[in-house]
Design a protein around this motif. Structure first.
Motif, PDB file in Angstrom:
ATOM      1  N   MET A   1       0.816  -1.216   0.000  1.00 45.32           N
ATOM      2  CA  MET A   1       0.000   0.000   0.000  1.00 45.32           C
ATOM      3  C   MET A   1       0.846   1.262   0.000  1.00 45.32           C
ATOM      4  O   MET A   1       0.659   2.171  -0.794  1.00 45.32           O
ATOM      5  CB  MET A   1      -0.913  -0.030   1.242  1.00 45.32           C
ATOM      6  CG  MET A   1      -1.691   1.259   1.444  1.00 45.32           C
ATOM      7  SD  MET A   1      -2.721   1.680   0.012  1.00 45.32           S
ATOM      8  CE  MET A   1      -2.873   3.420   0.220  1.00 45.32           C
ATOM      9  N   LYS A   2       1.834   1.229   0.878  1.00 42.89           N
ATOM     10  CA  LYS A   2       2.628   2.464   0.961  1.00 42.89           C
ATOM     11  C   LYS A   2       3.391   2.719  -0.323  1.00 42.89           C
ATOM     12  O   LYS A   2       3.576   3.850  -0.757  1.00 42.89           O
ATOM     13  CB  LYS A   2       3.596   2.416   2.148  1.00 42.89           C
ATOM     14  CG  LYS A   2       4.632   1.307   2.070  1.00 42.89           C
ATOM     15  CD  LYS A   2       5.099   0.916   3.446  1.00 42.89           C
ATOM     16  CE  LYS A   2       6.000  -0.297   3.367  1.00 42.89           C
ATOM     17  NZ  LYS A   2       5.887  -1.192   4.501  1.00 42.89           N
ATOM     18  N   ALA A   5       0.966   4.173  -2.753  1.00 40.52           N
ATOM     19  CA  ALA A   5       0.689   5.577  -2.430  1.00 40.52           C
ATOM     20  C   ALA A   5       1.845   6.456  -2.877  1.00 40.52           C
ATOM     21  O   ALA A   5       1.667   7.527  -3.470  1.00 40.52           O
ATOM     22  CB  ALA A   5       0.467   5.720  -0.936  1.00 40.52           C
ATOM     23  N   LEU A   6       3.046   5.975  -2.637  1.00 42.23           N
ATOM     24  CA  LEU A   6       4.236   6.740  -3.002  1.00 42.23           C
ATOM     25  C   LEU A   6       4.293   6.921  -4.517  1.00 42.23           C
ATOM     26  O   LEU A   6       4.554   8.006  -5.031  1.00 42.23           O
ATOM     27  CB  LEU A   6       5.471   5.989  -2.506  1.00 42.23           C
ATOM     28  CG  LEU A   6       6.710   6.847  -2.293  1.00 42.23           C
ATOM     29  CD1 LEU A   6       6.518   7.737  -1.089  1.00 42.23           C
ATOM     30  CD2 LEU A   6       7.926   5.969  -2.091  1.00 42.23           C
ATOM     31  N   LEU A   8       1.838   6.836  -6.530  1.00 40.58           N
ATOM     32  CA  LEU A   8       0.780   7.747  -6.946  1.00 40.58           C
ATOM     33  C   LEU A   8       1.250   9.196  -6.866  1.00 40.58           C
ATOM     34  O   LEU A   8       1.016   9.997  -7.749  1.00 40.58           O
ATOM     35  CB  LEU A   8      -0.446   7.564  -6.041  1.00 40.58           C
ATOM     36  CG  LEU A   8      -1.488   6.562  -6.536  1.00 40.58           C
ATOM     37  CD1 LEU A   8      -2.555   6.364  -5.486  1.00 40.58           C
ATOM     38  CD2 LEU A   8      -2.109   7.058  -7.837  1.00 40.58           C
ATOM     39  N   PHE A   9       1.945   9.480  -5.786  1.00 38.81           N
ATOM     40  CA  PHE A   9       2.458  10.847  -5.617  1.00 38.81           C
ATOM     41  C   PHE A   9       3.397  11.231  -6.736  1.00 38.81           C
ATOM     42  O   PHE A   9       3.289  12.275  -7.359  1.00 38.81           O
ATOM     43  CB  PHE A   9       3.225  10.955  -4.289  1.00 38.81           C
ATOM     44  CG  PHE A   9       2.347  11.368  -3.172  1.00 38.81           C
ATOM     45  CD1 PHE A   9       1.843  12.648  -3.135  1.00 38.81           C
ATOM     46  CD2 PHE A   9       2.023  10.484  -2.173  1.00 38.81           C
ATOM     47  CE1 PHE A   9       1.019  13.032  -2.108  1.00 38.81           C
ATOM     48  CE2 PHE A   9       1.204  10.863  -1.158  1.00 38.81           C
ATOM     49  CZ  PHE A   9       0.682  12.132  -1.105  1.00 38.81           C
ATOM     50  N   VAL A  10       4.332  10.310  -6.974  1.00 39.75           N
ATOM     51  CA  VAL A  10       5.342  10.603  -7.980  1.00 39.75           C
ATOM     52  C   VAL A  10       4.688  10.754  -9.346  1.00 39.75           C
ATOM     53  O   VAL A  10       4.956  11.696 -10.088  1.00 39.75           O
ATOM     54  CB  VAL A  10       6.413   9.494  -7.987  1.00 39.75           C
ATOM     55  CG1 VAL A  10       7.427   9.744  -9.091  1.00 39.75           C
ATOM     56  CG2 VAL A  10       7.088   9.429  -6.635  1.00 39.75           C
ATOM     57  N   ALA A  12       1.639  11.544  -9.991  1.00 41.93           N
ATOM     58  CA  ALA A  12       0.818  12.751 -10.033  1.00 41.93           C
ATOM     59  C   ALA A  12       1.673  13.973 -10.345  1.00 41.93           C
ATOM     60  O   ALA A  12       1.243  14.895 -11.018  1.00 41.93           O
ATOM     61  CB  ALA A  12       0.113  12.937  -8.698  1.00 41.93           C
ATOM     62  N   LEU A  13       2.888  13.961  -9.846  1.00 45.40           N
ATOM     63  CA  LEU A  13       3.714  15.143 -10.009  1.00 45.40           C
ATOM     64  C   LEU A  13       4.473  15.193 -11.322  1.00 45.40           C
ATOM     65  O   LEU A  13       4.543  16.223 -11.959  1.00 45.40           O
ATOM     66  CB  LEU A  13       4.732  15.194  -8.874  1.00 45.40           C
ATOM     67  CG  LEU A  13       4.244  15.995  -7.692  1.00 45.40           C
ATOM     68  CD1 LEU A  13       5.257  15.926  -6.586  1.00 45.40           C
ATOM     69  CD2 LEU A  13       4.031  17.446  -8.101  1.00 45.40           C
TER      70      LEU A  13
ATOM     71  N   LEU B   6      -5.745  16.755  -8.039  1.00 47.47           N
ATOM     72  CA  LEU B   6      -5.470  15.332  -8.059  1.00 47.47           C
ATOM     73  C   LEU B   6      -4.873  14.872  -6.737  1.00 47.47           C
ATOM     74  O   LEU B   6      -5.243  13.832  -6.197  1.00 47.47           O
ATOM     75  CB  LEU B   6      -4.522  15.021  -9.225  1.00 47.47           C
ATOM     76  CG  LEU B   6      -4.178  13.545  -9.426  1.00 47.47           C
ATOM     77  CD1 LEU B   6      -5.429  12.737  -9.673  1.00 47.47           C
ATOM     78  CD2 LEU B   6      -3.218  13.375 -10.589  1.00 47.47           C
ATOM     79  N   LEU B 448       2.968   4.693   9.089  1.00 48.99           N
ATOM     80  CA  LEU B 448       2.843   5.378   7.800  1.00 48.99           C
ATOM     81  C   LEU B 448       1.723   6.400   7.896  1.00 48.99           C
ATOM     82  O   LEU B 448       0.583   6.061   8.181  1.00 48.99           O
ATOM     83  CB  LEU B 448       2.548   4.376   6.684  1.00 48.99           C
ATOM     84  CG  LEU B 448       2.382   5.004   5.291  1.00 48.99           C
ATOM     85  CD1 LEU B 448       3.698   5.581   4.803  1.00 48.99           C
ATOM     86  CD2 LEU B 448       1.848   3.988   4.302  1.00 48.99           C
ATOM     87  N   LEU B 496       4.104  12.281   2.891  1.00 47.82           N
ATOM     88  CA  LEU B 496       4.009  10.936   3.443  1.00 47.82           C
ATOM     89  C   LEU B 496       5.143  10.764   4.434  1.00 47.82           C
ATOM     90  O   LEU B 496       6.285  11.063   4.110  1.00 47.82           O
ATOM     91  CB  LEU B 496       4.201   9.900   2.341  1.00 47.82           C
ATOM     92  CG  LEU B 496       2.986   9.283   1.670  1.00 47.82           C
ATOM     93  CD1 LEU B 496       3.463   8.251   0.678  1.00 47.82           C
ATOM     94  CD2 LEU B 496       2.056   8.651   2.684  1.00 47.82           C
TER      95      LEU B 496
END
Lengths: 411, 957
Positions: A1-2, A5-6, A8-10, A12-13, B6, B448, B496
């Motif tokens: 999951m983490k 999520a990570l 996704l961030f990257v 997205a940017l 987003l 987390l 995060l």
């Protein structure tokens, strides 16, 4: 999951970062793209290059070249000025630098107009008109540059990082560009002047400058052809009386630079306020002596006064040294009289070759009717054969161009 | 814009996603200030856990409370007792345990791998200052603070580890509760700055010092590289007060004080002045006449005025009122406060400064500490009205002592200027500052956490400078300058945080992104020839109006990350990285990478006589982007002199250079920190070296490009190196008596290391390779000829040479020394700051002219044979004298910056007296108004910092 999520961030940017940085252009600043998105502002940018010729270029060139060619003397001791008079201009001469800068500023403004209009959405006829005028101005500036300094960098864009380390080009390359610009302007521009007055380059302005360029390059046939075409247009003849040549409405003017207040920027320096004391830039005896007695041009274009034991002569082609809207004067760049001279010289050389003697060439010029226009104005016509005393055709330049120093030196 | 939407979507998705995980007993461990303590160990019966970066913990599997709770954290007194979901730990005595706010988090000073200084609320609140920045003076090694104008609203300049840029700005980055704060509102070069008695206004004035919990100063690469392209000049994160757990507490404090200028220049008295003038006429063989010497012939020479006292001799009175409510329980912490401050200035005439504001913060944690929300903000408005005596500032204090205000006919005397009439000019500045900030955090998994931080700042500054005709030389048209400038900034930062045990150590990872948008519109106008004085703030009544506006939009996006590995509190490795994009640069040069590597070795346990020991080092890359926006755009402007036909001409005003990027500073820092006697004595020694390259300058280009300069990076390297030393000691630690002290010293060195084609550059004369870039140049006074009394200067060719090195502005050293003594309910804090430096003096003319001079001209040459450095008196000004080495002085000082005495009463009530800038030791022969602010000149309104004495009380209800 983490990890997801990570990621996704990257994700997205990374894609949209560039777009996020869009900050537009500041509404209070006139960025170049906005200037050339509108025909009125594009024209306002173009005309500033014309204005620059009167406001900056002429004051930086005219009198210094007059000094350099012994048309003018100098009575003060500023070394940057006397260098020109003495004919040994130092590398670090500031007046020389100012002249150089002022001409490249015209090149920059013209190049910016040309480059920006190439990618502008303005109507095609507008873009063509402004671009060709800018090409005329660029050719005009390069003609001065190549004649004064010889090898000069040939810049055709405003790419600063390329231009700042540009190498010098050979005169042939510069001339080739000048001819290409002028031919395009001659063929693309109409005979009508844009706006009021004769202050924007038209077809004939391009042709007239082209005649001069061909003459300087020794292309006699083309020089003659261009001169003939301009004179044949009927727009610039008959020549007016000597006293009226430099008035804003003069028929003879092919192209002049508009002045806001009816006087040229350099006039207050050359025309004295009061007729006492020493004159800073008196006209040389060599020049005053080049006229024949009774020449109306000498009568109208030079003035003298006596102060102490000395006589000072100052140029008086332009009369206004302060605002004068009733008899406004514009800075004349091209006028028809010169074309008679160009044609005469071209014909003379064509007939006798370059090795011909002065009198032969003079005779040829007369024979060809080359001088007719200017001789009439001089008031000497009808006083018999002008004769050999008037010297070679090139010798005629001086009386014709006096105080238009920048043209006397070119050659 | 779409992208941040987003982010929000991702954030919300994760919230739902995360719900599946983690059941158990949760809580939070915080310090006294409410800052989470990361890495604290929590045990409850058999279960155990470690807190995450925000101090939160979960004891998995536990549904109910059983057994005793034990919480421990290095450097803090442990907790042992029944279960609470909010554990507040108090640090054991010694500053190593303090939690320091760093970029995107906080870290205990003991484990910090970077060079960070911090100033806490206690030190800030002991100082009666209007601008929080001036309270930092001398407190942090490596931070040089200069109060350049003591008036309310006046500017305070901060320089962290020296000036590394030739032309670009060198302000640190201020970050208030995570929101970057503008270091100036009004663009430099604006008329409203030039014409105001305060000069540039520091926006940090509109921050109530009492609302501030801590100020950190981040210096080395380890601490600043996480701020990437904005970190080169250091970063100053400011944290405002939060609620504290406990019963509701209502605090009210009221204080009143008086301020006076604490230092006075050594001007000549009337008798000495008149003697000097008469001597000047004698030396020149002239007779004074009514025209050449009204001070000797016309004015009453028996009357005398001390003009320094006239202008700066007033007494300012201040009142400070604070009221606040704070408390919290059950996962809620709140703090609501209001403040009001007013003061009058030392200037003559009507001067008032008023500031009022509200500050709020609310923290709410969800059940099980799974989520939390922080909502905080402040609104401050201030209004500053001052006598605007700027038009003749440079000659204000040096009017002849016998200068009469009225002439014989009873009209204002305008011989030089009229000191009374100029007081009719006023300067009005009103500022509104809104800061709002929200942080939402959600724990996805144990260890987390997802966090979204958003902030908004709006600063609006209105200025009016009114110059009625009566305040101006007779015949001058009246005028008013108006200015309205604003800065609005939005920032959004998803982050995060991840923390887990890994091997025998703990790994913490931070990953985040930033989006910032800032718009700054501004308008300035000058109205002249108003019909009536009473209408001078009505621009419609002006005869002529010249107006200008400005607008900048700035966008900033970035990705950043930090990885920290702590191996058993012995080895700590810290890696930071940031990829920055800034709209300030050309489209092809907007992105850049920054980063640092830092490490610390805690060896205290290995050395018998040490209680703690740390060796730390860091190296990294940071950037500086402090140049105006839009330099990559080519622009046109209107210019009437090129008008043509019917067209208002447009002329090129800036050439585009798409190829410039930020300055880069490579920072190297090595430090040793040692503690003895249970850390009662702490020593820290830092050695740093910052090398700044790619200098952003107006780069000279050949004229044939159409322009003579453009914005570009110059390959020149400026190096700042230095030693920083700090000592903290607890001399006495007892039940009733406690005495502690601190000392810090910085030895900075600045050097222009290399510069491409230096000899032919436009800097060849003003700078010197291998010398400080703050170099001061001038004529070199070789001496005064004992026979003639004339000054001789070093020449180049036939004329005196201007570009001799006189010295530098960088101080040789600076620092601070503080002592804190507590006995029973009494507490006394004494703090002194000092600097060894040189400064340009305020000599306005060579001796003998119609201006007063300083006492040093008493040593002038008077008779043949006199050997002295001051030339003879003459009525003709020696134009070289004031720009020569004779006008460059030692401006070193030792200043008793702060003395605060507090008496504590039960229930937290207290009564206190505080003094700021109480007294100063300096060389009073130097012609300066004050050694810190410097000389008063036409361009720099250096009004000395005030000596303020204040008394007040605080009651709690």
């Amino acid at each position: 999951m983490k990890v997801i999520a990570l990621l996704l961030f990257v994700a997205a940017l990374s894609g949209g970062c560039r777009k996020l940085l869009e900050n537009g252009t500041p509404p209070n600043q006139l960025t170049t793209d906005k200037v050339f998105a509108d025909s009125a502002s594009a024209e306002a940018a173009l005309v500033s290059a014309y204005a620059y010729l009167n406001v900056n270029v002429d004051p930086a060139l005219n009198r210094y070249l007059g000094l350099y060619t012994d048309e003018l003397n100098y009575t003060l001791s500023d070394q940057s000025v006397s260098d020109f008079y003495l004919g040994k201009v130092a590398v670090a001469n500031t007046a020389d630098l100012t002249a150089w800068r002022s001409l490249y500023q015209v090149v920059y403004r013209a190049n910016d107009v040309i480059g920006q209009l190439a990618v502008s959405d303005l109507p095609v006829p507008t873009r063509a008109q402004f671009t060709l005028e800018a090409r005329f101005l660029r050719a005009y500036a390069y003609f001065q540059l190549v004649n004064i300094w010889g090898n000069v960098p040939l810049l055709l864009t405003t790419e600063v990082n390329a231009n700042r380390s540009a190498a010098q080009a050979l005169p042939e390359a510069v001339y080739a560009q000048i001819v290409s610009d002028l031919v395009a302007a001659r063929d693309g521009l109409g005979a009508a002047y844009h706006g009021a007055g004769r202050v924007r380059a038209n077809k004939w302005a391009a042709a007239a400058l082209l005649a001069r360029v061909y003459l300087f390059r020794g292309d006699w046939a083309n020089a003659e052809a261009q001169a003939t075409a301009v004179l044949g247009s009927g727009l610039y003849t008959p020549l007016p009386a000597a006293a009226n040549v430099f008035l804003a409405g003069s028929t003879e003017t092919i192209l002049s630079v508009y002045t806001v207040n009816g006087f040229i920027t350099d006039a207050p320096v050359l025309i004295p306020t009061t007729l006492t004391g020493a004159l800073t830039f008196p006209v040389s005896n060599a020049l005053t002596g080049a006229f024949e007695a009774g020449d109306q041009r000498k009568v109208n274009w030079l003035r003298s006064y006596v102060s102490g034991s000395a006589t000072y002569t100052y140029p008086y082609k332009y009369h206004n040294r302060a605002a004068n809207t009733s008899a406004a004067e514009n800075l004349v760049l091209l006028r028809a009289a010169e074309l008679y001279l160009v044609r005469a010289e071209a014909r003379a050389v064509e007939q006798y070759g370059r090795g011909g003697t002065g009198p032969e060439r003079g005779a040829a010029a007369r024979g060809a009717g080359g001088f007719t226009g200017d001789v009439e104005r001089s008031g000497l016509a009808g006083r018999g054969e002008p004769g050999a005393a008037r010297g070679t055709v090139p010798g005629k330049r001086q009386p014709l161009f006096l105080p238009e120093g920048e043209r006397a030196v070119v050659r | 814009m779409k992208k941040w939407i987003l982010f929000s979507v991702v954030a919300v998705l994760c919230l739902f996603f995360g719900r599946v995980w983690g059941q158990g007993l949760a809580g939070r461990v915080v310090d006294e200030r409410g800052l989470g303590l990361p890495g604290a160990t929590v045990r409850l019966g058999a279960a155990a856990g470690v807190t995450d970066s925000a101090g939160r913990f979960v004891l998995p599997g536990l549904g109910s409370v059983s057994g005793e709770m034990v919480v421990s954290f290095v450097g803090y007194e442990g907790y042992r007792g029944k279960f609470v979901d909010m554990v507040v730990l108090r640090p054991v005595a010694g500053t190593l345990s303090e939690v320091q706010v760093v970029g995107y988090g906080s870290v205990s000073r003991r484990l910090n791998t970077g060079s960070v200084g911090s100033v806490g609320a206690a030190e800030l609140r002991a100082q009666p200052v209007t601008n929080v920045l001036s309270a930092l003076s001398g407190r942090v090694q490596g931070l040089f603070v200069q109060t350049t104008n003591g008036l309310p609203g006046g500017n305070v300049s901060l320089q962290i580890r020296g000036k590394g840029s030739l032309q670009a700005g060198t302000d640190p980055l201020y970050v208030i509760d995570g929101v970057p704060f503008a270091s100036s509102v009004v663009p430099a070069g604006n008329i409203v700055i030039a014409a105001s008695v305060t000069g540039p206004v520091s926006p940090l004035n509109s921050l109530n010092p009492a609302d501030i919990e801590s100020v950190s100063v981040l210096k080395d690469a380890d601490a600043t590289a996480i701020y990437g392209s904005r970190g080169a000049n250091g970063v100053v994160p400011i944290t405002t007060r939060r609620g504290k757990a406990g019963a509701a507490r209502f605090e009210v404090s009221l204080a009143q004080g008086v301020s006076r200028v604490g230092t006075a220049p050594g001007l000549l008295g009337n008798a000495d002045y008149l003697a000097l003038r008469r001597e000047a006429f004698r030396n020149d063989g002239l007779l004074p006449t009514a025209t050449t010497a009204p001070d000797l012939v016309v004015w009453d020479t028996t009357r005398s005025t001390d003009w320094n006292r006239y202008f700066f001799g007033g007494t300012g009175r201040s009142t400070e009122l604070q009221a606040g409510l704070s408390g919290g329980s059950g996962g809620t912490l709140y703090n609501l406060s209001g403040n009001y401050h007013r003061e009058t200035a030392v200037l003559p005439g009507d001067n008032r400064y008023g500031r009022g504001g509200l500050h709020w913060s609310l923290q709410q944690a969800g059940p099980g500490q799974r989520w939390s929300l922080l909502f905080s903000g402040a609104y401050t408005a201030d209004a500053n009205r001052l006598t605007n005596v700027v038009n003749n500032a440079s000659t204000a204090v040096i009017l002849p002592p016998d200068y009469p205000i009225y002439d014989a006919a009873g009209a204002y005397n305008w011989n030089i200027f009229n000191p009374e009439a100029v007081q009719e000019a006023t300067s009005k500045i009103a500022t509104e500052n809104l800061l709002a900030n929200m942080v939402a955090a959600y724990r996805l998994l144990p260890g987390l956490e997802l966090k979204l931080s958003g902030g908004y700042n709006q600063l609006v500054m209105d200025q009016a400078e009114i110059f009625p005709s009566v305040a101006l030389f007779p015949g001058t048209a009246n005028y008013t300058n108006f200015g309205r400038n604003a800065v609005r900034s939005v920032i959004l930062e998803p982050q995060l945080n991840f923390r887990r045990d890994w091997g025998r150590g703990t790994l913490s990872v931070l990953a985040g992104a930033t989006y910032q948008a800032r718009n700054a519109p501004g308008e300035t106008s000058q109205g002249t020839n108003f019909t009536s004085r009473s209408l001078m703030e009505n621009i419609g009544s002006a005869g002529t109006v010249v107006a200008a506006n400005s607008y900048t939009a700035y966008r900033y996006v970035s990705l950043f990350g930090r990885l920290t590995y702590n191996w058993q509190d012995t080895y700590v490795l810290n890696l930071t990285a940031r990829r920055d994009g800034s709209s300030r640069f050309g489209p092809e040069h907007r992105f850049g990478n920054f980063g640092s590597l830092g490490g610390a070795w805690l060896f205290g346990r290995l050395v018998p006589f040490l209680s703690s020991g740390k060796l730390r080092a860091s190296y990294g890359l940071t950037g500086n982007d402090q140049i105006p926006d839009y330099q990559y755009l080519s622009t046109y402007g209107s210019s009437a002199s090129y008008n043509y036909q019917a067209f208002a001409a447009l002329v090129p005003t800036r050439i585009a250079n798409a190829d410039f990027h930020w300055e880069t500073t490579r920072k190297l820092d090595v430090a040793l920190e040692l503690g003895w006697w249970k850390d009662r004595l702490l020593l820290s020694v830092d050695r740093y070296r910052n090398r700044s390259d790619d200098q952003l300058v107006a780069y000279a280009i050949p004229y044939l490009t159409g322009f003579n300069t453009y914005q570009a990076n110059l390959p020149a390297v400026v190096e700042n190196t230095g030693w920083e030393l700090s000592l903290n000691a607890q001399y006495v630690r007892g039940k009733r008596l406690n005495w502690s002290g601190s000392f810090n010293l910085t030895l900075p060195h600045n050097d222009l290391v290399s510069f491409q084609d230096f000899a032919t550059s436009s800097y060849a004369q003003t700078l010197q390779l291998g010398y400080d870039i703050t170099r001061v140049t001038g004529y070199q006074l070789l001496g005064v000829d004992p026979a003639t009394g004339l000054a001789a200067y070093a020449k180049q060719g036939s004329s005196p040479y201007l570009y001799n090195t006189l010295g530098k502005q960088t101080p040789d050293f600076y620092g601070g020394w503080g002592n804190s003594l507590a006995y029973g309910n009494w507490q006394l804090d004494v703090f002194a700051s000092f600097a060894k430096q040189m400064a340009k003096g305020g000599l306005f003319t060579s001796p003998g002219l119609k201006y007063n001079s300083y006492a040093l001209v008493l040593d002038r040459w008077q008779h043949p044979g006199d050997v002295t450095g001051i030339p003879k008196a003459s009525t003709v000004n020696d134009p070289y004298f004031t720009s020569s080495s004779a006008n460059f002085f030692n401006a070193s000082y030792f200043r008793l910056k702060n003395v605060a005495l507090t008496y504590r009463l039960p229930r937290g009530w207290r009564v206190y007296a505080q003094a700021q800038n109480l007294f100063t030791l300096w060389d009073r022969r130097a012609p300066l108004l004050d050694p810190e602010s410097g000389a008063l000149t036409a361009t720099a309104k250096n009004i000395p910092p005030f000596r303020t004495i204040l008394a007040g009380f605080q009651i709690n209800l």
